[in-house]
Design a protein around this motif. Structure first.
Motif, PDB file in Angstrom:
ATOM      1  N   MET A   5       0.729  -1.298   0.073  1.00 23.17           N
ATOM      2  CA  MET A   5       0.026   0.145  -0.079  1.00 23.17           C
ATOM      3  C   MET A   5       1.029   1.216   0.155  1.00 23.17           C
ATOM      4  O   MET A   5       1.882   1.396   0.748  1.00 23.17           O
ATOM      5  N   ALA A   6       0.479   2.167  -0.843  1.00 22.32           N
ATOM      6  CA  ALA A   6       1.198   3.461  -1.001  1.00 22.32           C
ATOM      7  C   ALA A   6       0.945   4.231   0.165  1.00 22.32           C
ATOM      8  O   ALA A   6      -0.074   4.518   0.805  1.00 22.32           O
ATOM      9  N   GLY A   7       2.018   5.328   0.425  1.00 23.66           N
ATOM     10  CA  GLY A   7       1.982   6.296   1.286  1.00 23.66           C
ATOM     11  C   GLY A   7       0.901   7.451   1.052  1.00 23.66           C
ATOM     12  O   GLY A   7       0.669   7.337  -0.181  1.00 23.66           O
ATOM     13  N   LYS A   8       0.361   8.192   1.985  1.00 26.57           N
ATOM     14  CA  LYS A   8      -0.602   9.253   1.366  1.00 26.57           C
ATOM     15  C   LYS A   8      -0.311  10.368   2.430  1.00 26.57           C
ATOM     16  O   LYS A   8       0.043  10.400   3.479  1.00 26.57           O
ATOM     17  N   PHE A   9      -0.556  11.600   1.596  1.00 29.50           N
ATOM     18  CA  PHE A   9      -0.647  12.814   2.774  1.00 29.50           C
ATOM     19  C   PHE A   9      -2.255  13.117   3.036  1.00 29.50           C
ATOM     20  O   PHE A   9      -3.303  12.987   2.374  1.00 29.50           O
ATOM     21  N   VAL A  10      -2.559  13.308   4.489  1.00 33.64           N
ATOM     22  CA  VAL A  10      -3.740  13.310   4.963  1.00 33.64           C
ATOM     23  C   VAL A  10      -3.769  14.885   5.175  1.00 33.64           C
ATOM     24  O   VAL A  10      -3.144  15.162   6.293  1.00 33.64           O
ATOM     25  N   ILE A  11      -4.845  15.594   4.885  1.00 33.28           N
ATOM     26  CA  ILE A  11      -5.064  17.023   5.344  1.00 33.28           C
ATOM     27  C   ILE A  11      -6.229  17.175   6.347  1.00 33.28           C
ATOM     28  O   ILE A  11      -7.201  16.420   6.190  1.00 33.28           O
ATOM     29  N   GLY A  39      -2.062  27.095   1.796  1.00 30.52           N
ATOM     30  CA  GLY A  39      -0.880  26.818   2.297  1.00 30.52           C
ATOM     31  C   GLY A  39      -0.506  25.712   2.707  1.00 30.52           C
ATOM     32  O   GLY A  39       0.673  25.127   2.502  1.00 30.52           O
ATOM     33  N   CYS A  40      -1.309  24.753   3.122  1.00 29.32           N
ATOM     34  CA  CYS A  40      -1.099  23.425   3.579  1.00 29.32           C
ATOM     35  C   CYS A  40      -0.896  22.590   2.169  1.00 29.32           C
ATOM     36  O   CYS A  40       0.169  21.622   2.062  1.00 29.32           O
ATOM     37  N   ARG A  41      -1.619  22.737   1.033  1.00 27.09           N
ATOM     38  CA  ARG A  41      -1.332  22.143  -0.246  1.00 27.09           C
ATOM     39  C   ARG A  41       0.198  22.591  -0.648  1.00 27.09           C
ATOM     40  O   ARG A  41       0.851  21.645  -1.367  1.00 27.09           O
ATOM     41  N   ASN A  42       0.495  23.792  -0.496  1.00 30.88           N
ATOM     42  CA  ASN A  42       1.919  24.178  -0.815  1.00 30.88           C
ATOM     43  C   ASN A  42       3.051  23.492  -0.217  1.00 30.88           C
ATOM     44  O   ASN A  42       3.941  22.994  -0.449  1.00 30.88           O
ATOM     45  N   GLY A  43       2.669  22.993   1.280  1.00 32.56           N
ATOM     46  CA  GLY A  43       3.532  22.352   1.838  1.00 32.56           C
ATOM     47  C   GLY A  43       3.666  21.231   1.597  1.00 32.56           C
ATOM     48  O   GLY A  43       4.706  20.568   1.459  1.00 32.56           O
ATOM     49  N   ILE A  44       2.361  20.483   1.240  1.00 33.38           N
ATOM     50  CA  ILE A  44       2.767  19.096   0.747  1.00 33.38           C
ATOM     51  C   ILE A  44       3.467  19.077  -0.564  1.00 33.38           C
ATOM     52  O   ILE A  44       4.312  18.207  -0.701  1.00 33.38           O
ATOM     53  N   GLU A  45       3.430  19.831  -1.438  1.00 33.33           N
ATOM     54  CA  GLU A  45       4.231  20.103  -2.960  1.00 33.33           C
ATOM     55  C   GLU A  45       5.589  20.221  -2.440  1.00 33.33           C
ATOM     56  O   GLU A  45       6.541  19.674  -3.117  1.00 33.33           O
ATOM     57  N   SER A  46       5.990  20.937  -1.376  1.00 36.44           N
ATOM     58  CA  SER A  46       7.402  21.162  -1.030  1.00 36.44           C
ATOM     59  C   SER A  46       7.886  19.917  -0.463  1.00 36.44           C
ATOM     60  O   SER A  46       9.230  19.468  -0.883  1.00 36.44           O
ATOM     61  N   VAL A  47       7.169  19.206   0.501  1.00 33.70           N
ATOM     62  CA  VAL A  47       7.681  18.100   0.778  1.00 33.70           C
ATOM     63  C   VAL A  47       7.927  16.884  -0.296  1.00 33.70           C
ATOM     64  O   VAL A  47       9.081  16.180  -0.227  1.00 33.70           O
ATOM     65  N   LYS A  48       6.889  16.902  -1.268  1.00 33.33           N
ATOM     66  CA  LYS A  48       7.389  15.946  -2.561  1.00 33.33           C
ATOM     67  C   LYS A  48       8.477  16.370  -3.137  1.00 33.33           C
ATOM     68  O   LYS A  48       9.234  15.419  -3.659  1.00 33.33           O
ATOM     69  N   LYS A  49       8.765  17.557  -3.555  1.00 36.46           N
ATOM     70  CA  LYS A  49       9.916  18.005  -3.944  1.00 36.46           C
ATOM     71  C   LYS A  49      11.224  17.828  -3.301  1.00 36.46           C
ATOM     72  O   LYS A  49      12.253  17.589  -3.912  1.00 36.46           O
ATOM     73  N   ASN A  50      11.231  18.225  -2.093  1.00 37.79           N
ATOM     74  CA  ASN A  50      12.383  18.133  -1.104  1.00 37.79           C
ATOM     75  C   ASN A  50      12.886  16.796  -0.590  1.00 37.79           C
ATOM     76  O   ASN A  50      13.901  16.587  -0.086  1.00 37.79           O
ATOM     77  N   SER A  51      11.960  15.980  -0.342  1.00 37.71           N
ATOM     78  CA  SER A  51      11.998  14.687   0.308  1.00 37.71           C
ATOM     79  C   SER A  51      13.011  13.584  -0.412  1.00 37.71           C
ATOM     80  O   SER A  51      13.700  13.022   0.283  1.00 37.71           O
ATOM     81  N   PRO A  52      13.357  13.719  -1.666  1.00 35.42           N
ATOM     82  CA  PRO A  52      14.285  12.715  -1.989  1.00 35.42           C
ATOM     83  C   PRO A  52      15.691  13.155  -1.807  1.00 35.42           C
ATOM     84  O   PRO A  52      16.554  12.479  -1.901  1.00 35.42           O
ATOM     85  N   ASN A  82       7.903   7.354   0.196  1.00 33.14           N
ATOM     86  CA  ASN A  82       6.477   7.356   0.192  1.00 33.14           C
ATOM     87  C   ASN A  82       6.207   8.847  -0.191  1.00 33.14           C
ATOM     88  O   ASN A  82       5.023   8.981  -0.861  1.00 33.14           O
ATOM     89  N   ALA A  83       6.834   9.967  -0.001  1.00 33.45           N
ATOM     90  CA  ALA A  83       6.257  11.238  -0.202  1.00 33.45           C
ATOM     91  C   ALA A  83       6.321  11.797  -1.643  1.00 33.45           C
ATOM     92  O   ALA A  83       5.381  12.369  -1.886  1.00 33.45           O
ATOM     93  N   PRO A  84       7.291  11.229  -2.376  1.00 30.78           N
ATOM     94  CA  PRO A  84       7.489  12.038  -3.657  1.00 30.78           C
ATOM     95  C   PRO A  84       6.017  11.517  -4.928  1.00 30.78           C
ATOM     96  O   PRO A  84       5.817  12.226  -5.450  1.00 30.78           O
ATOM     97  N   ASP A  85       5.491  10.254  -4.590  1.00 34.40           N
ATOM     98  CA  ASP A  85       4.268   9.976  -5.307  1.00 34.40           C
ATOM     99  C   ASP A  85       3.220   9.608  -4.371  1.00 34.40           C
ATOM    100  O   ASP A  85       1.968   9.032  -4.982  1.00 34.40           O
ATOM    101  N   ALA A  86       2.975  10.244  -3.395  1.00 40.29           N
ATOM    102  CA  ALA A  86       1.973   9.975  -2.474  1.00 40.29           C
ATOM    103  C   ALA A  86       0.440  10.706  -2.831  1.00 40.29           C
ATOM    104  O   ALA A  86       0.940  11.859  -3.141  1.00 40.29           O
ATOM    105  N   ALA A  87      -0.431   9.996  -2.792  1.00 36.58           N
ATOM    106  CA  ALA A  87      -1.727  10.641  -2.849  1.00 36.58           C
ATOM    107  C   ALA A  87      -2.036  11.809  -1.760  1.00 36.58           C
ATOM    108  O   ALA A  87      -1.584  11.485  -0.888  1.00 36.58           O
TER     109      ALA A  87
END
Length: 111
Positions: free
Chosen positions: A1-7, A38-51, A100-105
């Motif tokens: 099962m893949a990871g996910k961001f939960v708002i 702002g929360c969604r921008n934070g998620i995008e930043s995690v996806k971008k910076n996590s690798p 998990n972060a780069p491709d998480a739903a």
């Protein structure tokens, strides 16, 4: 099962996200955001910076428990981990965020 961001919403009304691993365990928690954008921008930043391993700040709390922060390019903290019992566990947590972060739903529980 893949990871996910939960708002979700904090008790003070701020939005925050949790990154959950495939097993449902929270591996990264954001700061509070006054609006959902702002929360969604934070998620995008995690996806971008996590690798990028250089974006992880490995720390120890005042009681000696290891944890980590994920930093944006500007050095701002975009997410923090739980407290771990060992540095090996903390490093496994970092590996889990990287995996998990780069491709998480994104699941919005405030909608």
């Amino acid at each position: 099962m893949a990871g996910k961001f939960v708002i979700g919403k904090r008790s003070n009304g701020d939005f925050q996200f949790n990154l959950k691993a495939g097993n449902g365990q929270v591996i990264l928690t954001s700061q509070g955001y006054s609006d959902k954008a702002g929360c969604r921008n934070g998620i995008e930043s995690v996806k971008k910076n996590s690798p990028d391993d250089a974006r992880y700040e490995r720390k120890a709390s005042s009681n000696g428990k290891p944890y980590f922060n994920l930093l944006a390019a500007n050095g701002q903290v975009i997410g923090s981990s739980e407290m771990y019992e060992s540095t090996a566990s903390r490093d496994n947590g970092i590996a889990s965020v990287k995996a998990n972060a780069p491709d998480a739903a994104v699941v919005d529980e405030t909608a």
